[in-house]
Design a protein around this motif. Structure first.
Motif, PDB file in Angstrom:
ATOM      1  N   ASP A 209      -7.711   8.641  -4.081  1.00  0.00           N
ATOM      2  CA  ASP A 209      -7.454   8.610  -2.646  1.00  0.00           C
ATOM      3  C   ASP A 209      -5.983   8.391  -2.320  1.00  0.00           C
TER       4      ASP A 209
ATOM      5  N   ALA B 256      -4.578   9.192   8.776  1.00  0.00           N
ATOM      6  CA  ALA B 256      -5.900   9.052   9.393  1.00  0.00           C
ATOM      7  C   ALA B 256      -6.818   8.118   8.616  1.00  0.00           C
ATOM      8  N   ARG B 257      -6.372   7.634   7.468  1.00  0.00           N
ATOM      9  CA  ARG B 257      -7.220   6.748   6.679  1.00  0.00           C
ATOM     10  C   ARG B 257      -7.473   5.428   7.419  1.00  0.00           C
ATOM     11  N   PRO B 258      -8.617   4.804   7.200  1.00  0.00           N
ATOM     12  CA  PRO B 258      -8.906   3.516   7.845  1.00  0.00           C
ATOM     13  C   PRO B 258      -7.859   2.454   7.525  1.00  0.00           C
ATOM     14  N   ASN B 259      -7.326   2.514   6.311  1.00  0.00           N
ATOM     15  CA  ASN B 259      -6.301   1.577   5.880  1.00  0.00           C
ATOM     16  C   ASN B 259      -5.078   2.395   5.442  1.00  0.00           C
ATOM     17  N   PRO B 260      -4.297   2.888   6.402  1.00  0.00           N
ATOM     18  CA  PRO B 260      -3.221   3.825   6.068  1.00  0.00           C
ATOM     19  C   PRO B 260      -2.135   3.182   5.210  1.00  0.00           C
TER      20      PRO B 260
ATOM     21  N   LYS C 240      -3.603  13.562   6.877  1.00  0.00           N
ATOM     22  CA  LYS C 240      -4.751  13.013   6.159  1.00  0.00           C
ATOM     23  C   LYS C 240      -4.500  11.559   5.756  1.00  0.00           C
TER      24      LYS C 240
ATOM     25  N   ARG D 176       0.852  -1.194   0.000  1.00  0.00           N
ATOM     26  CA  ARG D 176       0.000   0.000   0.000  1.00  0.00           C
ATOM     27  C   ARG D 176       0.892   1.250   0.000  1.00  0.00           C
TER      28      ARG D 176
END
Length: 342
Positions: free
Chosen positions: A62, A89-93, A86, A33
């Protein structure tokens, strides 16, 4: 570094091939990721759009944060730190953050931002990668012409060794852990040796040099350096270390709007002449070619101009033709606009 998200800073002068390098990195991410922060000097984002067009699942909106109209080294508080927050803070960083600076940005002030309380304990700079356009370096863009220096010395008795371009180029090298000598396919072995000697002469410490063509470098070489650069800034000098702040007053950018262009070859030839006559450093943008379902990408570095179709125009997308032009301060905007318009 346990628990910290690694970030890699990709720096390099205008047109060095940073975006191409990153695109290759994304294509070989192997499921990792990745998230991108893309910064451009001009007020129209081109590089982020190029990366989103790559068709890779890691190039979604995104995953790409675009910061245009300025250099990250000058807008840390307003733009960069919020962008990092930002992403985290994503659910799936992301597992790794790739930061492409503008071609005029100084990497050291950006790395210093990783000491900000909001991100200090959460992100580390895995490494700084400097990309060098070997062909431009061989042409003498990043070092003064000896004949010019001799004439200057004879006329005034003094020599101005540091041009604005040279200062930016050296600052980018001095902060780097790895230097990618790109576009080696455009020069011969003698010129390549001369370019690598030029790079080593600018360095104050060991930095690994890797040769590349079209930005193709193994991700294992680029990621996982483990340098923790934010804790090693004392060993990475800058021309601007003694300044409280800095600006980019030596450079200027503007956008040229064009009508649809029916002949890409004629356009490329015209842009080549304009860049050579007016001393344009960088040209880039997208062009509408009537009758073609794909948009034409224009990339110019000095008087080297290339074009290719990069993706289909989207349904409902306005087929605009516009170019970002970057040069040194004093570049005559009106004269360049008229020349490009023909």
């Amino acid at each position: 570094m346990v628990g910290k998200t690694p970030a890699t800073v990709i720096t390099g002068f205008l047109g060095a091939g940073k975006t191409t390098l990153i695109r290759g990195l994304l294509e070989r991410a192997d499921g990792r990721r990745l998230a991108l922060i893309i910064n451009e000097f001009g007020d129209v984002g081109i590089d982020g759009d190029i990366l989103r067009a790559c068709g890779n699942p890691t190039c979604t909106d995104d995953d790409v944060i675009e910061l245009a109209n300025g250099c990250l080294c000058c807008t840390v508080a307003d733009d960069f730190v919020p962008a990092i927050e930002k992403l985290l803070a994503r659910p799936n960083p992301p597992e790794h953050i790739i930061i492409e600076t503008s071609g005029l940005a100084l990497p050291k002030p950006l790395v210093q931002a990783f000491h900000w309380p909001a991100i200090k304990s959460r992100v580390t700079v895995d490494g700084v990668i400097a990309v060098v356009d070997a062909a431009a370096a061989a042409e003498g863009r990043f070092a003064p012409d000896p004949a010019v220096l001799a004439a200057q010395r004879e006329a005034s008795g003094t020599v101005d060794h540091e041009t604005p371009v040279e200062e930016v180029f050296e600052d980018q090298l001095l902060c780097a852990d790895l230097i990618v000598v790109n576009k080696t396919d455009l020069i011969d072995a003698d010129d390549l040796a001369r370019v690598e000697n030029l790079i080593r002469a600018a360095l104050n410490r060991d930095a690994k040099l890797v040769r590349a063509s079209h930005g193709a470098v193994d991700p294992l070489v680029l990621l996982g350096v483990g340098a923790a650069v934010e804790d090693d800034l004392a060993n990475r000098p800058s021309h601007h270390d003694e300044e409280e702040g800095h600006d980019h007053d030596d450079f200027t950018s503007f956008v040229v709007e064009l009508p649809p262009q029916p002949d890409p070859d004629a356009l490329a030839a015209s842009l080549t002449e304009v860049a050579a006559v007016h001393g344009v450093l960088r040209l880039k943008g997208f062009i509408d070619v009537p009758g073609k379902p794909m948009r034409l990408l224009v990339q110019g570095v000095g008087a080297r101009v290339q074009t290719h179709y990069d993706r289909l125009w989207k349904a409902g997308e306005e087929r605009r033709s516009r170019l970002v032009v970057i040069g040194e301060t004093g570049l005559d905007h009106d004269a360049v606009r008229r020349a490009i318009a023909g």
